[in-house]
Design a protein around this motif. Structure first.
Motif, mmCIF file in Angstrom:
data_model
loop_
_atom_site.group_PDB
_atom_site.id
_atom_site.type_symbol
_atom_site.label_atom_id
_atom_site.label_comp_id
_atom_site.label_asym_id
_atom_site.label_seq_id
_atom_site.Cartn_x
_atom_site.Cartn_y
_atom_site.Cartn_z
ATOM 1 N N LEU A 152 15.828 3.189 -0.838
ATOM 2 C CA LEU A 152 15.444 4.324 -0.010
ATOM 3 C C LEU A 152 16.309 4.342 1.249
ATOM 4 O O LEU A 152 16.386 3.352 1.972
ATOM 5 N N SER A 185 17.562 6.122 5.045
ATOM 6 C CA SER A 185 16.925 6.715 6.225
ATOM 7 C C SER A 185 16.890 8.237 6.132
ATOM 8 O O SER A 185 15.905 8.870 6.532
ATOM 9 N N LEU A 191 14.049 9.308 3.778
ATOM 10 C CA LEU A 191 12.757 9.120 4.425
ATOM 11 C C LEU A 191 12.533 10.171 5.514
ATOM 12 O O LEU A 191 11.423 10.703 5.647
ATOM 13 N N SER A 199 11.935 7.693 10.943
ATOM 14 C CA SER A 199 12.448 7.120 9.695
ATOM 15 C C SER A 199 13.258 5.862 9.983
ATOM 16 O O SER A 199 13.129 4.850 9.281
ATOM 17 N N TYR A 211 2.850 6.286 8.872
ATOM 18 C CA TYR A 211 3.426 5.384 7.867
ATOM 19 C C TYR A 211 2.548 5.348 6.623
ATOM 20 O O TYR A 211 3.046 5.425 5.491
ATOM 21 N N ILE A 236 2.799 8.416 4.402
ATOM 22 C CA ILE A 236 4.049 8.534 3.646
ATOM 23 C C ILE A 236 4.129 7.496 2.533
ATOM 24 O O ILE A 236 4.487 7.803 1.396
ATOM 25 N N PHE A 237 3.774 6.243 2.827
ATOM 26 C CA PHE A 237 4.041 5.136 1.906
ATOM 27 C C PHE A 237 2.860 4.709 1.046
ATOM 28 O O PHE A 237 3.072 4.112 -0.014
ATOM 29 N N LEU A 281 5.690 9.712 -0.855
ATOM 30 C CA LEU A 281 7.124 9.472 -1.076
ATOM 31 C C LEU A 281 7.461 9.575 -2.556
ATOM 32 O O LEU A 281 8.416 10.253 -2.952
ATOM 33 N N THR A 316 12.170 0.566 -0.261
ATOM 34 C CA THR A 316 12.894 -0.195 0.759
ATOM 35 C C THR A 316 13.129 -1.606 0.243
ATOM 36 O O THR A 316 12.364 -2.127 -0.583
#
Length: 299
Positions: A85, A87, A90, A141, A193, A196-197, A206, A224
């Motif tokens: 992934l 930047s 993201l 990001s 965070y 998103i994750f 994501l 990541t």
């Protein structure tokens, strides 16, 4: 378990390069089977190539890899469904999330924190400033990726890493001030965070974004490097995808994030790693020209 991490220190970069060239030459017994050589930056690689040519006369088929590429290779192997992934990727996902509204019709950026809303709003028009929104997503990001690489598990004994504290189902404060209290921005950063994750109905936001944009017949999961490492060692043990008996050489380790050092130290339990570091030791402190610095280190 024995360590095979060989650290070489010197003030003079040419001294390091000369020693590194000799060690690489010993391991490079076949022109078609070169050992992996990692450089901290492109300019350093170009200088090393020129230095090798000046010393040896010719250089061909150098097996040069970036540190991220090397770690992807040893963590993922030949699995085409997993990629790194970036930047920029993201940032675009964060940007899309911030602009989206929740079930009540409120934009997500307004649900994070009042200070975030005040920063992103144009005071004259009352609308979100698109330039600030882009810069905000770009900054976050970079920060999220930096948090993972600079604050890993295993760097300090008995201290949880970033992913241990911001993991799904176990969120807790990670950034604490001198008094042991959470820092001001952690609450809303952690909320963003997680949005998103963390998984929601089977997939994280994501993953959902990349699935919608990708080929359904050949899905790719973007992860990541720290998460890949974390995911591949559930019981504390990890098996690296590295079949060569040749050592790995690194020039320029001093500016490396803590995560990279943790992985390389783990990798060096079974494989030889030669790291060449330009770093003056205390024997050269007397050469400092700054009189204030001289006084501060005088016996």
């Amino acid at each position: 378990m024995p360590q095979h991490l060989h650290l070489k220190f010197a003030v003079n970069l040419e001294t390091l390069a000369d020693e590194m060239i000799e060690e690489i030459s010993k391991a490079w017994t076949s022109p078609f089977d070169a050992p992996v050589v990692i450089f901290s930056e492109y300019k350093l690689e170009q200088w090393f190539r020129l230095h090798w040519i000046e010393k040896k006369g010719v250089l061909a088929n150098l097996n040069r890899k970036s540190l991220d590429r090397f770690l992807m290779d040893i963590l993922v192997g030949d699995d085409p469904t997993k990629k790194k992934l970036t930047s920029d990727m993201l940032r675009n996902v964060i940007l899309a999330y911030l602009q989206k509204s929740d079930e009540n019709g409120v934009p997500n950026y307004k649900t994070l924190d009042i200070r975030v809303s005040e920063y992103l709003m144009d005071p004259l028009s009352g609308n979100v400033d698109e330039n600030r929104l882009f810069d905000f997503a770009n900054k976050l990001s970079g920060l999220f990726l930096e948090y993972e690489t600079s604050r890993p598990s295993g760097f300090l004994n008995g201290v949880d890493g970033f992913l241990d504290c911001w993991k799904q189902g176990g969120l807790k404060d990670f950034f604490l001030n001198a008094k042991g209290k959470p820092v001001e921005n952690e609450g809303w950063e952690r909320k963003l965070y997680a949005a998103i994750f963390h998984n929601e109905n089977g997939d994280s936001l994501l993953t959902k974004v990349f699935k919608a944009a990708g080929n359904p017949e050949n899905p790719v999961e973007y992860l990541t490097l720290p998460f890949l490492y974390h995911m591949n060692r559930p019981d504390g043990q990890i098996k690296f995808h590295y079949d060569s008996s040749k050592p790995v050489f690194i020039l320029g380790l001093s500016g490396m994030g803590q995560f990279y050092r943790v992985v390389l130290q783990e990798f060096a339990k079974e494989h030889d790693v030669y790291a060449y570091i330009q770093n003056p030791c205390m024997e050269f402190w007397e050469d400092i020209e700054n009189p204030h610095a001289k006084r501060s280190i005088a016996p």
